[in-house]
Design an enzyme around this catalytic site. Structure first.
Site, PDB file in Angstrom:
ATOM      1  N   HIS A   1      42.318  51.255  48.701  1.00  0.00           N
ATOM      2  CA  HIS A   1      43.868  51.454  48.901  1.00  0.00           C
ATOM      3  C   HIS A   1      44.282  52.713  49.049  1.00  0.00           C
ATOM      4  CE1 HIS A   1      45.561  47.295  48.560  1.00  0.00           C
ATOM      5  NE2 HIS A   1      44.338  47.065  47.993  1.00  0.00           N
TER       6      HIS A   1
ATOM      7  N   ASP B   1      42.550  50.520  38.908  1.00  0.00           N
ATOM      8  CA  ASP B   1      43.364  49.605  39.908  1.00  0.00           C
ATOM      9  C   ASP B   1      44.786  49.421  39.309  1.00  0.00           C
ATOM     10  OD1 ASP B   1      40.627  48.695  40.115  1.00  0.00           O
ATOM     11  OD2 ASP B   1      41.433  48.080  42.198  1.00  0.00           O
TER      12      ASP B   1
ATOM     13  N   HIS C   1      37.810  47.994  41.383  1.00  0.00           N
ATOM     14  CA  HIS C   1      38.304  47.160  42.713  1.00  0.00           C
ATOM     15  C   HIS C   1      38.427  45.708  42.191  1.00  0.00           C
ATOM     16  CE1 HIS C   1      38.626  46.073  46.835  1.00  0.00           C
ATOM     17  NE2 HIS C   1      37.667  45.287  46.611  1.00  0.00           N
TER      18      HIS C   1
ATOM     19  N   HIS D   1      39.810  42.863  40.243  1.00  0.00           N
ATOM     20  CA  HIS D   1      41.223  42.718  39.663  1.00  0.00           C
ATOM     21  C   HIS D   1      41.100  41.729  38.289  1.00  0.00           C
ATOM     22  CE1 HIS D   1      44.287  44.552  42.564  1.00  0.00           C
ATOM     23  NE2 HIS D   1      43.063  45.381  42.551  1.00  0.00           N
TER      24      HIS D   1
END
Lengths: 308, 308
Positions: B126, B17, B242, B244
């Site tokens: 994303h 991420d 995924h 955070h």
């Protein structure tokens, strides 16, 4: 004549205005631009050229779609990487010639990349630098190590074009490039004597001087084109990009004492008269101050008229 | 213990991420994501890792801006290319493992590229594949030769995850990857027994089995997350992307008999409690069936609160 002594003869594939992505949403023609680009790169391989020189507008859109950028990267990796040794020397200072790039180095001089066929390109009006960082799509290809992007200027007032200096055997080439600039602005800069071309100090008269430019050649108005007589007369050959009609056979300009070759686009983008003719790229051979341009017809090009 | 015998110990840098491009238009924070990525790559170099493993969402936007894509290419070329020899063997069939890629080959196995530190990555939610050609930004990086993109599935009905098989000295690693899929769909596929993980036939019990996944781990509703008990219990370590919040210290799941490490993002993207903690990446060492995860704090990360 060029071609007779391979060790002293540059072999260069010349193409321009490939417009990758033109009509990409068309169900039938969507891949045409990539197909033409593949034919061009394949010709580079087949003719065992020293490098491929592109005259701008490799991309049709300033921000190419992911599919087109990916297709372009894939073709460059397939055709331009490999074991063929580079047969010419690069004499000028890469860190100056490519100072506008994050990696100011030719891809074939990078020990981490095994480049068989270098591609050199200027930008056109479709793929010119814009936005944050003043980058263009060619910057992506340059940084990925697949293209050598030259001819970028940053000053809006004054342009000094420093040539890439190449040598193969006894042949010395000074390659000048100027990426597309708005015609009116460049026209004005020429009129005000703010465009100058630097020349190598040593053996000044021995160099074959070639200039690749991407501007209006045809007069569309008083100042929105670049008259050939604006260009320096020490040039031997001008490769003129941007104009889509194929006039690749070098045309003699008796006032300026240079030849102009206008390869034209490799894809038909309009229904104009000039675009109905067969599309060609060129195999340019240069030995000493002599050159020969051999036309290579593009077989995969589909014209906008007809029902191929 | 891992780390004592370097010839038998995988050293892997773990991050996830990274969200390149997050806040890129912010005058102050605009470059933060690239700065964090550089810190991560620099750690890979400093710790002399065998490879870098990314757990998805390298990019914040599905179509990253030119500036961000260019910055990413430049960092990968700077940090991942070079003369360091690859110290592990790749045992599985690349043409199968990377069959979804136009170049179904690991970058360090391509004779034209001199790769020092391979990067392996799955996609996240994303930067998942979309549009024409079902490509994602990682496809650009893979085709450019800078990243090895794995864990892409194309079937919407049934998923068979085939591991990348790696060996370093006596240590054998089966690396499973699954790029992000909509949680509800994947949840349903698990319930219907339509997700299976293939296992190497030989020396079945000798492999260190690691799985990198990019899904909701926290329960946001009945079916929009993936419960840990859905995952196969032959796994030794799950790297969970995924989420955070940094929970990188491996947490033991006593029902499934595996560890879960959740590295968390390398950039703070929300003002939530979980994002206020220090950000870390991990140095994972694996020897035989043992592993050790060492936390590396990210020093350049700027949090959303405070005035750094």
């Amino acid at each position: 004549m060029p071609g007779e002594d391979v060790d002293d003869t540059f072999k260069i594939l010349i193409a321009t205005d490939i417009h990758l992505g033109y009509g990409e949403k068309d169900a039938i023609r969507g891949n045409d631009s990539l197909v033409a680009f593949e034919e061009i790169l394949d010709n580079g391989k087949k003719h065992d050229v020293d490098f491929i020189l592109l005259g701008g507008d490799l991309f049709h859109e300033n921000k190419p779609s992911r599919k087109i950028l990916h297709g372009c990267l894939a073709l460059l990796r397939k055709y331009c990487m490999g074991d063929k040794p580079i047969q010419y020397e690069f004499l000028s200072d890469q860190s100056v010639d490519f100072s506008h790039c994050q990696f100011p180095i030719l891809n074939h001089e990078d020990q981490n990349l095994n480049v068989a066929t270098p591609v050199l390109s200027i930008h056109g009006n479709h793929d010119d630098p814009t936005g944050q960082g003043n980058l263009c799509a060619l910057d992506l290809l340059h940084t990925a190590g697949f293209v050598n992007y030259f001819g970028k200027t940053t000053s809006l007032e004054k342009i000094e074009i420093s040539p890439l200096l190449l040598q193969k055997g006894s042949t010395k080439m000074a390659l000048y490039g100027l990426g597309s600039i708005r015609d009116e602005r460049l026209h004005r800069m020429f009129l005000h004597k703010n465009v100058s071309m630097l020349r190598p100090k040593e053996d000044k008269d021995d160099w074959f001087n070639m200039f690749v430019i991407h501007q209006n050649r045809a007069k569309h108005g008083a100042t929105n084109y670049i008259p050939e007589q604006f260009l320096d007369d020490f040039l031997d050959l001008v490769i003129w990009g941007h104009e889509h009609e194929c006039r690749i056979d070098p045309e003699w300009n008796g006032i300026q004492n240079f030849y102009v070759s206008q390869p034209g686009s490799s894809i038909a983008t309009s229904l104009s008269e000039g675009e109905t003719a067969k599309k060609h790229i060129g195999l340019l051979q240069v030995k000493g101050k002599d050159f020969k341009m051999t036309k290579i017809p593009l077989e995969t090009v589909r014209h906008l008229y007809g029902s191929i």
